[in-house]
Design an enzyme around this catalytic site. Structure first.
Site, PDB file in Angstrom:
ATOM      1  N   HIS A  22       0.829  -1.214   0.000  1.00  0.00           N
ATOM      2  CA  HIS A  22       0.000   0.000   0.000  1.00  0.00           C
ATOM      3  C   HIS A  22       0.864   1.265   0.000  1.00  0.00           C
ATOM      4  CE1 HIS A  22      -3.697   2.297   1.004  1.00  0.00           C
ATOM      5  NE2 HIS A  22      -2.836   3.101   1.608  1.00  0.00           N
ATOM      6  N   GLU A  23       1.801   1.314   0.920  1.00  0.00           N
ATOM      7  CA  GLU A  23       2.632   2.516   1.018  1.00  0.00           C
ATOM      8  C   GLU A  23       3.586   2.649  -0.162  1.00  0.00           C
ATOM      9  OE1 GLU A  23       1.731   4.661   3.024  1.00  0.00           O
ATOM     10  OE2 GLU A  23       0.468   3.382   4.288  1.00  0.00           O
ATOM     11  N   HIS A  26       1.867   4.569  -2.896  1.00  0.00           N
ATOM     12  CA  HIS A  26       1.977   6.027  -2.706  1.00  0.00           C
ATOM     13  C   HIS A  26       3.381   6.517  -3.065  1.00  0.00           C
ATOM     14  CE1 HIS A  26      -1.910   6.378  -0.873  1.00  0.00           C
ATOM     15  NE2 HIS A  26      -1.604   5.697   0.212  1.00  0.00           N
TER      16      HIS A  26
END
Length: 459
Positions: A22-23, A26
Site C-alpha cells: 500500500h505505502e 503512494h
C-alpha cells in the site's frame, strides 16, 4: 503457545506485505510525479529502526505500532520548504497528480490481489468439487430436494467447477433482488449421471444475515460419504488387537450409543483418550461385547484417543472430491481481474447493506479474527493462504477508497470538490472533516474489536 506464535507469524506476514504494498504505491507514484519523499514508515510511533537511502535521503523506518504505515512527503503545510524545492512539494502539485498519488495506495492493494489470483489461476489450484451433502431437516436445501452426493453443475445460468465457485455464486445471488423473493435454480447431477433442477430459496440469507457460515443457514453442506463402521486393518499389538477385534467387524454401538457410520465411531474413540469404552460388535451372525481403553496421542496440541484400527471401505478417493483448476496466461489474467472486481464490488455492497441495516454489523471483523483466519489458512496450505492474502488486500483497498476524511478516499473527495469549485477546500473544512473521519474510524474499530472479543467468548 507454539500454535499462538504460528498464527501471530501468519498474521504479521500478511499485515507486513499489505502495508508495504500500500505505502509503496503512494511512494512510487509520488516519485514518478517528482514529489520528494521524506520518510517511508511501516508502523506508527517511535521508529525502532531507521535507515536513510537514495539521492533525497529518504528515511526508511519501522515504527513501534505496526498496524499501519505512512509515506511522508515534502509539504508546505507540514513544515518550511526551501524555495528551490518548492516544485517538489506535494501541496504544489496539480490536483490530478495529487489524486494519482493518493489513489496509488489502494490501487496497489487491488493490483496485488490481481497478481496473486493470476499466479494461482495460472499455476493451478486444487479445490473441492461442488458435491452436496444431505441437508438438515427443515432447511431450504432440504425443501429443494437436495440429496447426498449430487454434484452442482450450474447456479442459475453460471457454470461452477469448484465448491468455492458454488459458494460465491450463491452469496451473490443472495444479495440480489428483493429479500422475500430470492430464489435460484441449481443444476445438479447424481451418481447415475442424471440431471435434476433444484429450486433453492435464498431468502433466509437476508433474514439471518451473513454472519458465520451463510450456507449453513440454507442447509447447504459439503458431501459426507456414507462409510459403514466396518473394520479393515487391525494394527499388530494395538489396543484393538488385544481387545479381540477383527477385520470385518462392524461397530454397532459405543457405550450404548448407536453407531451407523464410520465418522461417528472415530469421533467417539478420539474423544475418549484413556477412558474405558464398551463396544457392541456385529461379527457375522454373532453380537459381541468388548471393552477397549483408547491410547492417548498428541495431535496439534490436543489429546486424542486411538485403538489402532482402519476402515474397510475408505470411501471416495482424493481425486473423487478434489479438482485442479488451471488456466493459460491470458485467461488466468482475465479471471484474476474479474475475481478482484467481483470481490471488491461484493465488499462495497456488504458495506452498503450494513449501513441500511440489511446486514448485521456483527459481520465486521477486527485484527483478532483476521489473525485467526490467517493462521487457519496458513495451516491449510499456501494456496489458501495466498487467497486469504488477496481477499484482505481487496478489503483494505476498498476500505481506503471510502469517502471518509483521514482515509485515502476522503482526500480524493476533497480533490474532486477542488476540481468542481476550482479551488482547494478550506483548512477549516478539512480540519472538521479530519475530526469526523477520525471519530468514524474509532467507532468502526470499536465495533470490530467488540465483535472479535464476542467471538472469542462465544466461540
Amino acid at each position: 503457545m507454539s500454535n499462538f506464535l504460528f498464527y501471530l507469524a501468519a498474521f504479521a506476514l500478511i499485515l507486513g506485505v499489505l502495508i508495504i504494498v500500500h505505502e509503496f504505491g503512494h511512494y512510487s507514484v509520488a516519485r514518478w510525479c517528482g514529489v520528494k519523499v521524506l520518510r517511508f514508515s511501516v508502523g506508527f510511533g517511535r521508529p525502532l529502526f531507521a535507515l536513510r537511502l537514495g539521492r533525497d535521503g529518504t528515511e526508511w523506518a519501522l515504527g513501534a505500532f505496526p498496524l499501519g504505515g505512512y509515506v511522508k512527503m515534502l509539504d508546505e503545510r507540514e513544515g518550511e520548504v526551501a524555495a528551490h524545492e518548492r516544485h517538489r512539494a506535494f501541496n504544489t502539485q496539480p490536483v490530478l497528480k495529487r489524486m494519482a498519488i493518493v489513489a496509488a495506495g489502494p490501487g496497489a492493494n487491488l493490483l496485488l490481489a490481481i497478481l496473486v489470483y493470476w499466479l494461482l489461476f495460472f499455476s493451478g489450484m486444487e479445490e473441492l468439487r461442488p458435491i452436496l451433502g444431505t441437508p438438515p431437516a427443515a432447511t431450504p436445501a432440504a425443501a429443494a430436494g437436495i440429496h447426498n452426493g449430487e454434484v452442482v453443475r450450474k447456479v442459475g445460468a453460471t457454470a461452477v467447477a469448484t465448491w468455492q465457485d458454488f459458494r460465491w455464486e450463491l452469496l451473490q445471488q443472495g444479495m440480489d433482488g428483493q429479500a422475500s423473493d430470492r430464489q435460484v435454480t441449481l443444476e445438479v447431477m447424481d451418481g447415475q449421471q442424471q440431471i435434476f433442477m433444484r429450486r433453492l430459496d435464498l431468502s433466509s440469507l437476508a433474514e439471518q444475515g451473513f454472519e458465520g457460515d451463510p450456507l449453513a443457514h440454507l442447509g447447504v453442506i459439503f458431501f459426507r460419504p456414507q462409510i459403514a463402521a466396518v473394520l479393515g486393518t487391525i494394527a499388530p499389538g494395538s489396543v484393538a488387537e488385544r481387545a479381540g477385534l477383527q477385520s470385518g467387524d462392524r461397530i454397532v454401538a459405543i457405550d450404548g450409543d448407536v453407531i451407523e457410520l464410520w465418522p461417528e465411531a472415530v469421533q467417539k474413540i478420539r474423544s475418549a483418550a484413556g477412558r474405558l469404552l464398551a463396544l457392541t460388535i456385529q461379527r457375522g451372525e454373532q453380537r459381541l461385547y468388548l471393552e477397549v481403553i483408547p491410547e492417548t496421542h498428541e495431535e496439534r496440541g490436543l489429546r486424542i484417543g486411538r485403538i489402532g484400527v482402519g476402515v474397510r471401505d475408505p470411501g471416495p478417493s482424493r481425486e473423487d472430491v478434489m479438482v485442479t483448476v488451471r488456466y493459460g496466461v491470458g485467461v488466468a489474467l482475465a479471471k484474476a481481474v474479474a475475481e478482484t472486481w467481483d470481490k471488491a464490488s461484493f465488499s462495497l455492497v456488504m458495506m452498503g447493506k450494513m449501513l441500511t441495516g440489511e446486514v448485521s454489523w456483527k459481520n465486521l471483523s477486527g485484527p483478532v479474527t483476521i489473525a485467526d483466519y490467517a493462521g487457519q489458512s496458513a495451516r491449510m496450505g499456501s494456496d489458501y493462504y495466498l487467497k486469504f492474502l488477496a481477499l484482505v488486500s481487496i478489503s483494505l483497498g476498498v476500505l481506503n477508497l471510502l469517502p471518509i476524511p483521514v482515509l485515502d478516499g476522503g482526500h480524493l473527495m476533497y480533490y474532486m470538490i477542488e476540481i468542481i469549485k476550482r479551488g482547494p477546500v478550506s483548512e477549516r473544512v478539512m480540519e472538521i472533516g479530519q475530526q469526523i473521519g477520525l471519530a468514524l474510524l474509532v467507532l468502526l474499530m470499536a465495533f470490530a474489536f467488540y465483535n472479535d472479543i464476542n467471538r472469542l467468548i462465544s466461540g
